[in-house]
Design an enzyme around this catalytic site. Sequence first.
Site, PDB file in Angstrom:
ATOM      1  CG  ASP A 116      69.715  27.415  58.731  1.00 56.31           C
ATOM      2  OD1 ASP A 116      69.734  26.751  57.691  1.00 56.31           O
ATOM      3  OD2 ASP A 116      70.383  27.119  59.743  1.00 56.31           O
ATOM      4  CD  GLU A 150      67.082  24.253  56.000  1.00 56.24           C
ATOM      5  OE1 GLU A 150      67.808  23.369  55.510  1.00 56.24           O
ATOM      6  OE2 GLU A 150      67.377  24.876  57.025  1.00 56.24           O
TER       7      GLU A 150
END
Length: 779
Positions: free
Chosen positions: A449, A502
């Site tokens: 993330d 990401e």
Amino acid sequence: MSSSVPESGSVPESGSVPASGSVPESSSVPASGSVPESGSVPESGSVPASDRERLLSATHHDPHSVLGAHPVGTGVAFRAWRPYAEKVTVTTPEGLRTDLRDDGDGFFSALLPSEAAWSAPASPASSPYTLEITYGDTVQRVADAYSLLPSVGDLDLHLIGEGRHEQLWTALGARPMEHQGIQGTRFTVWAPNARGVRVVGGFNYWDGAAHSMRSLGSTGIWELFVPDIGEGELYKYEITRPDGSKTQRADPLATRTETPPANSSVVHVSRHVWHDDEWLRARNDRPAHEAPFSVYEIHLPSWRPGLSYRQLAEQLPRYVADLGFTHVELMPVAEHPFGGSWGYQVTGFYAPTARLGTPDDFKFLVDALHQAGIGVLMDWVPAHFPRDDWALAEFDGRTLYEHEDPLRAAHPDWGTLEFDYGRKEVRNFLVANALYWCEEFHIDGLRVDAVASMLYLDYSREDGQWTPNQHGGRENLDAVSFLQEMNATLYRRVPGVVTIAEESTAWDGVTRATHHIGPGGFGGLGFGLKWNMGWMHDSLDYLAHEPVHRKYHHHEMTFSMVYAYSENYVLPISHDEVVHGKRSLVSKMPGDWWQQRANHRAYLGFMWAHPGKQLLFMGQEFAQGAEWSEASGPDWWLLDPAYGAEADHRGVRDLTRDLNAAYRGTPALWERDTDPAGFSWIAGDAVEDNVFAFLRHAADGSPLLAVSNFSPVVRHEYRLGVPGDVPAWHEVLNTDGVRYGGGGVGNPEPVKPDDVGAHGRPASIGLTLPPLATVWLRP
């Protein structure tokens, strides 16, 4: 440490032993409460004043050098610290019982001649004795923790000191084990700035006086083996900060926690027996970027609200396998105090959230998915952590896991703290954590993330709020090094694993090997795949316009092919796109309800055919109209036949199933996702028609033709150039199919090419293009 073990020869040879319970004159003890002068060696064996003061104030770095059994002159001093005890009795391995004298403040001691204490020439530390502790009507019999050698090995300490302990969870945290023939739990924690550390828990009524830990050299590691406690015990660490104040902290390496909002750590022993050997052997057969890879993203607590890990194991594999997804991606499952963070603000990096069950229950779910042929990806959050005062923030009284520079430590977007990637112990904590999930829980891949927030020093910061790196640049070189180390280590140790970034910027080489240097002078970050955020934003923006205006945004659907082979991409329609006022996928589409669903179906057909892997968030597989809510989850009632709208929602779900089936059976759609030879435009410039047509090619050259018509009109005999060596084309998927809720317009019969050139190709076909639909054709 060395003071716990007398030098060779310091224990006299076996001699006469007085009757059980008798204390020789030499062991006379001063009146209760009297304390020798600081630094003196009391003939009575009681704790010296300076040590006593440090123990009472919880600032002693080596309580084992004072408490326990130690040679004093020609005798052995027994010392125990048991606040609230009325009586403490020592029983040696030979059965000699001796009552210790109460020295006040919970300290007890006695000095016995060596021959009375041990009848064999062995060191006290190698022959554990028993303490019998009386509290009113309760008598507790335990081995003395302070009679034991350190329970952490020298190799562990060396690797921790180097920042290279790849299985850190085996050395730190709470570990039930046998040590020197005694069953108990070893507690170890990294707290280099602490003046003292104690273990507190239910087993000592949250008073750590009897369980002070020792510091093991310069590593910053504190250790204590506590006999006779094991699985299920609640615990924390009571840390004395540099300023003398105290704080109770959850274990950073805890493998199990209480259910939030409770936040104690729990001693855990895994008993799960895995049954996924076949899956693990096969997952390394083909790299992810050359394999079918269709991902269903799930927030476990809200997929079916109220289900535990084991209940999910009964329902989730069946549902995902029926729809044909190759993988699930679980939003973060590591323990987090605030459910509204969806797991993205982690406090227990080594513990699955207790909201849904135990760590073994989570393993059971992963095992069930593997046995159903489904890979398990997990969101992993090494970018930041929350400021809760019982967790990682200023863990031992000073900045430790976070950067010492406040500007570097504070995450500007989320009110959290950023890790200090330049500190070797912090890097070790995170690299080992990535390995932990993959090795201990058999996770097949980590979606990392917020990588962009890690890579740039000026991320979400204004001028004056950040400091350039040593080269004057904005790159966070420590974060780059960490990500490279994490990826290289994970791919080396875990065959078949995949890491997914990401990353929302144009950073060069996210999925390039770490040893390959790019134009910017950096080695690749080493990820296997990267989310294509540009494709997601551009394509959703295009679809949000009324068809009459789409010709002005045509390039937004074609631009992705300009950079499609710069990285190994995943096309994500994730949870982030269907919350916070962004509306669900179908609700982003213009027009009436029929047109919205048609756009939704056409978009899924375009997405599954486009180079790159696919990711779809739960609820979007059946065109849920409402935004996702973590409190209620998907609107499953929309699929109930009693609702009377089978074609509305069940039809979209049927399309998702058929897309996955056709995709998995068509190597042209996944085998050359990262090879430019696997794609060729036929019509990328049909601006006025809102049409996109392209070919995908398998490694053996076999093609698939994908055509999307994003206008609401039927186009008859729409001419497209095709290869000249294909005798006929057969429609294998049409998102306008009646069973999906469409109008049934299409090409039911094989379409034969004409010897009429078009789009630079020697032959062409005339297709019927349904309105707001995607069709796939194969030879």
